[in-house]
Design an enzyme around this catalytic site. Structure first.
Site, PDB file in Angstrom:
ATOM      1  N   LYS A   1       0.960  -1.181   0.223  1.00  9.14           N
ATOM      2  CA  LYS A   1       0.104  -0.098  -0.089  1.00  9.14           C
ATOM      3  C   LYS A   1       0.835   1.401  -0.137  1.00  9.14           C
ATOM      4  O   LYS A   1       0.043   2.383  -0.833  1.00  9.14           O
ATOM      5  CB  LYS A   1      -0.900   0.003   1.188  1.00  9.14           C
TER       6      LYS A   1
ATOM      7  N   ARG B   1      -4.995  -8.456 -11.413  1.00 10.09           N
ATOM      8  CA  ARG B   1      -5.848  -9.588 -11.682  1.00 10.09           C
ATOM      9  C   ARG B   1      -7.164  -8.782 -12.161  1.00 10.09           C
ATOM     10  O   ARG B   1      -7.571  -8.070 -12.693  1.00 10.09           O
ATOM     11  CB  ARG B   1      -5.927 -10.326 -10.901  1.00 10.09           C
TER      12      ARG B   1
END
Lengths: 466, 151, 466, 151
Positions: free
Chosen positions: A121, A297
């Protein structure tokens, strides 16, 4: 996987509906398929659908769908050109992508370094902030001390959220309402982050109380070309689990979604992204948007975008992984109408959405105009207990959102699923789409909790009345 | 990160405890994750290291034993099956050998990891079902065993 | 039905997949539905799907789905605003449309006079010739004598076709190869026309030996507005029965299909058409097209057009019948990509496509991206023996025709239908789409006979080899 | 015109012949069509005209007779059931009446057509199941009959 011009054989390192989705795309492109399966999935649809299948381990995902050596062994043994990771499982694991690369197996997704960087992050925030993506007021660097952290929180203004740098999916975060509670929450979140992710780093940012979850689909060919395919609104969530997704995000001015799209493309290029990816944003009631994270993804809800753009995202993944330069240009992406996806889960909404699996005595999905079904289930299917409870994705398209909602309602009403012990989210989803605030697109991510409370109130008053 | 999040941290912990309780040798590393639920355990794979004993899979694609007293030792992973510790060496076991629970009977090599095959049941080996160097999948039957469980 | 602004309740005067199709459209528009059914269809999908159902007669269509008094009675009793005739049965019977009008029941389709005029080949030819639609060389007026007829045939040049004025669907027609055979054929066709249609009138026109069947979908609101939604190629036929339809018609220059569309719109306006209709054309190898007939109803293959235009034709029928002015303009019709429909019939291709009905022990249609299914069948369904053998329509969409063919092949391969005595056209359809001439779009209406002969040759040589 | 064309002319003729063979009174008109297969027969519906006798429907949505000797006379069409030739007149039949095959027992009015209901079986009427003026669907049971078939 670069340099090749075509894939001949692909291993699908996943299960459930996404394994079927990938297998179908491969078949349509003339690519042979290898399924891998756990003992519990030995009678699954994709095992009979694929050209080959390898039994990689027992039911627990750790020893099958998360078992990198077993999957790599299956890939080498069957001589595939590439592995498709699907979503979940190993799909965002840089180690898996690296093992593939080290063994000369193509990986259908970005490079391991890109996955690693975007999966952190802090690193992702830093990168995206550098190329000008808007961030919620807060720390870009992880915080060094409770003192520094509280000063920052006081400066931002409450409520704030403390998030683990290595976190994701709603775990390892804590909302703090006032300064007095901050120090405790900070210490607690760090310990939790250490326990969950082996990494105690946290950062602090403004917490939006009435936000929508809006994400942008991108495609990038790794040769500097990236495009976006519009946004999806995924605000209908329960504990970070999406139940319903739609595109376009309702009531947003095109100028705004164009800016979000452009931001996502900028981020994808900066990250050296390759393949299909998603940029998640939080959108405030003031229509300001803030970068959250990148999903490296294909996503569960990708068909929503496919229905409004007519682009087959999984085929595009396969083409890009084969090293073919992307022929789609931004101006080719024409978005039409509205699409909605409902996730039909084998869960009991009356028992806190607890998994309610079993054998499907009856399984008859809806059909007809502008309806799409993606599922691995079939009549007689035994829903395994080791994996998630997603049974089917039901999608509809219509020229406008109100028409799409009516079509979704008729399709949900057609869906027949039954079996001993089996419960589904179908009825609850019909409540969502008939909720007046949802229909008016005035909802935010709190909608599901509100509807659950309404159900309980109704139930309680029914009990009181009898 | 929302697709496979159904299992909560409590469940992971619970599984970790159960798993540890079933493992005879102390792992060298334990890592619990929560992003898509992982639970990593590592051992020194020096050839003598133990591997976790799983309760037998609830069913495999192989046919059930054809007699009440026949059991099968199965492959613990997909990989290449070896009967001996190294090329040319004497096989771990041969037909008619009696094996005890936990005794190493072979190796499956998966991505250069040597995973020992240990007997999950005791008995006499009546048939060797896979050749040295043969590719196996998880759960494939390697040895047929006749019951010496009473000993 | 004019003057109303909304339909509240509609009776579906049909059965099978089209009854389900109409019921779904009604539900999406908030319109209540009444199904009518014969004894043999009492357990059908639409009977449980519709809000009400009326048992109108025994299995033979004459006493149920063709029984005008019984259907009108059901419509009056249930208080519907309109009747949807579907296709086949009473869908092009001007008497039925008239009975509806006389009894204040809306009819979802053109006025009875329009149906009658367009249903008469001679009248339709005259009207369409007047507004400049191209006709095959031949007689516009019915012929008065064998002498006149043969002179005309000699003038046109052989082969010619003699057609009953009241005919349709391939009955009551005869191809004549040379002048010497003409008189006999003329007399025979007249007798047959008298017997079949109670009307001996025939006409003669040029017979095209290598033609394609290309039709244009129109929508007209009866207020002078008409648009077309592009063409469909229906050349894959067996004895006038379509097996596969696609849009666009492959390899045709847009200029040509635009001209065909404009001709159909001109014809629709001239006829005072209302609702959804189809103009059928024969297209010669020289790309000259000739008017054949108008189908005054929704057609089996309408979803092909829905997939390339994103227009819901049945919903448009309902809106137009409610008297709503058409909001779609010609410039709104944007056609994208390629769509193909395969008709899955319960027929045995190895036994001359004889009906092969039975109980469906297994019925699992394909799914996934860009696939559509329209069916009334379900697992456990007993295929009735009294009606046609259409079991399901399988449609796919893709950006290009080759991609659509690959997608159709994967979808056909997924379709699982089985039961004692049940055979389907699925395997034969896979042969059609993998035929090199079909794939190259070099086929014409003779393709099915050619493929059947190939099968027989293959079978014979197999028999010889064993 | 291609959707419902499966039945060929021969079949239509064949059915026409079978139908005619089963009809006791000569129709006033016969028309055979082929567009979506039609076969029209007309009679003078003067109240005494016969209607075609069909073999009983292979099954209806109504429950089967609850005793071996009970039969039902059913509605020949959807419509309004009348027990008497005109309002106020004596009903064609009443409970305990014995009826013979072909005897008129009621009328179903469909779109102003008066379709006579004729007994398809002989017997004694044990129950009248529909009231005068009641709406019926095809196959609805109108009268329960107890077997007097032997007479």
């Amino acid at each position: 996987m670069r340099g090749e011009t075509a894939l001949r054989k692909v291993l699908i390192a996943n299960r459930g509906e996404i394994a079927m989705r990938v297998a179908r795309a491969c078949r349509e492109l003339g690519i042979a398929t290898v399924a891998v399966y756990s003992t519990e999935d030995r009678d699954s649809a994709v095992v009979s659908y694929a050209d080959e299948a390898v039994h990689i381990g027992p039911a627990p995902a750790k020893r099958s769908y998360l078992n990198i050596p077993a999957i790599a062994e299956a890939a080498l043994r069957t001589g595939v050109d590439a592995v498709h990771p699907g979503y979940g499982f190993l799909s965002e694991d840089p180690d898996f992508a690296e093992v593939c690369r080290d063994n000369g197996i193509g990986y259908i997704g970005p490079a391991p370094e890109v996955i690693a960087r975007l999966g952190d992050k802090t690193a992702a925030r830093q990168l995206m902030a550098e190329v000008g993506l808007p961030m919620l007021p807060g720390s870009v660097e992880p915080l060094q001390s409770v003192h520094e952290a509280r000063n920052l929180a006081d400066e931002i203004g409450y409520p704030v959220i403390i998030k683990a740098a290595a976190g994701g999916g709603g775990r390892g975060m804590c909302i703090v309402g006032e300064s007095a509670d901050f120090a405790d929450a900070y210490t607690r979140t760090r310990s939790q982050a250490q326990l969950l992710f082996g990494d105690p780093r946290v950062f602090v940012e403004r917490y939006l109380t009435s936000a929508r979850h809006v994400e942008v689909q991108v495609l990038a060919d790794g040769m500097g070309r990236a495009i976006h395919l519009g946004e999806r609104d995924c605000s209908v969530q329960r504990r970070q689990q999406k139940l319903l997704e739609e595109s376009p995000a309702p009531l947003l001015p095109p100028e705004l979604t164009d800016r979000m799209g452009a931001a996502a493309v900028r981020g994808a290029v900066a990250a050296g992204y390759l393949g299909a990816g998603t940029f998640e944003f939080l959108l405030g009631p003031d229509h300001e948007f803030y970068f959250m994270e990148v999903n490296c993804r294909i996503q569960v809800e990708h068909p929503v975008t496919e229905m409004v753009t007519s682009v087959d995202l999984v085929q595009e993944q396969l083409r890009i992984a084969a090293g073919q330069p992307m022929t789609l240009r931004q101006e080719d992406i024409v978005r039409r109408g509205a699409a909605i996806e409902c996730r039909i889960n084998a869960e009991d909404p009356d028992r806190d959405f607890a998994p309610a699996p079993g054998v499907l005595e009856e399984f008859w999905p809806p059909a007809g105009p502008f309806v799409r079904i993606d599922t691995h289930a079939f009549p007689g299917y035994r829903i395994p207990t080791s994996y998630d409870s997603l049974l089917a994705k039901l999608l509809v398209w219509a020229p406008t959102r109100p028409e799409a909602l009516r079509r979704m309602d008729r399709a949900l009403a057609e869906f027949r699923v039954s079996g001993p012990g089996v419960r589904t989210t179908i009825g609850f989803l019909r409540e969502v789409i008939s909720d007046p605030r949802f229909a008016a697109a005035e909802h935010d991510t709190s909608i599901v909790e509100r509807l659950i409370q309404q159900r309980q109130v109704k139930e309680d008053s029914n009990v009181a009345a009898t | 990160m929302t697709a496979h999040d159904g299992e909560a941290l409590e469940q992971v912990r619970h599984h970790a405890q159960r798993l540890l309780a079933n493992i005879p040798s102390q792992p060298s590393a334990l890592r619990v994750r929560d992003g898509d639920v992982a639970l990593d355990l590592e051992w020194q794979t020096d050839g003598n290291g133990a591997r976790p004993i799983e309760s037998p899979a609830p069913g495999t694609s192989d046919p059930p034993p054809d007699s009440g007293t026949t059991a099968y030792l199965t492959a613990p992973t997909v990989g290449v099956f070896y009967r001996a510790p190294e090329p040319g060496a004497t096989p771990f076991v041969a037909e008619n050998d009696v094996v005890s629970v936990g005794q190493q009977v072979g190796i499956v090599e998966v991505m250069k990891l040597m995973v020992p095959v240990e007997a999950e049941a005791a008995g006499r080996i009546v048939k060797v079902l896979k050749d040295d160097g043969e590719q196996v999948e998880y759960g494939d039957q390697l040895f047929a065993l006749e019951g010496a469980d009473a000993e």
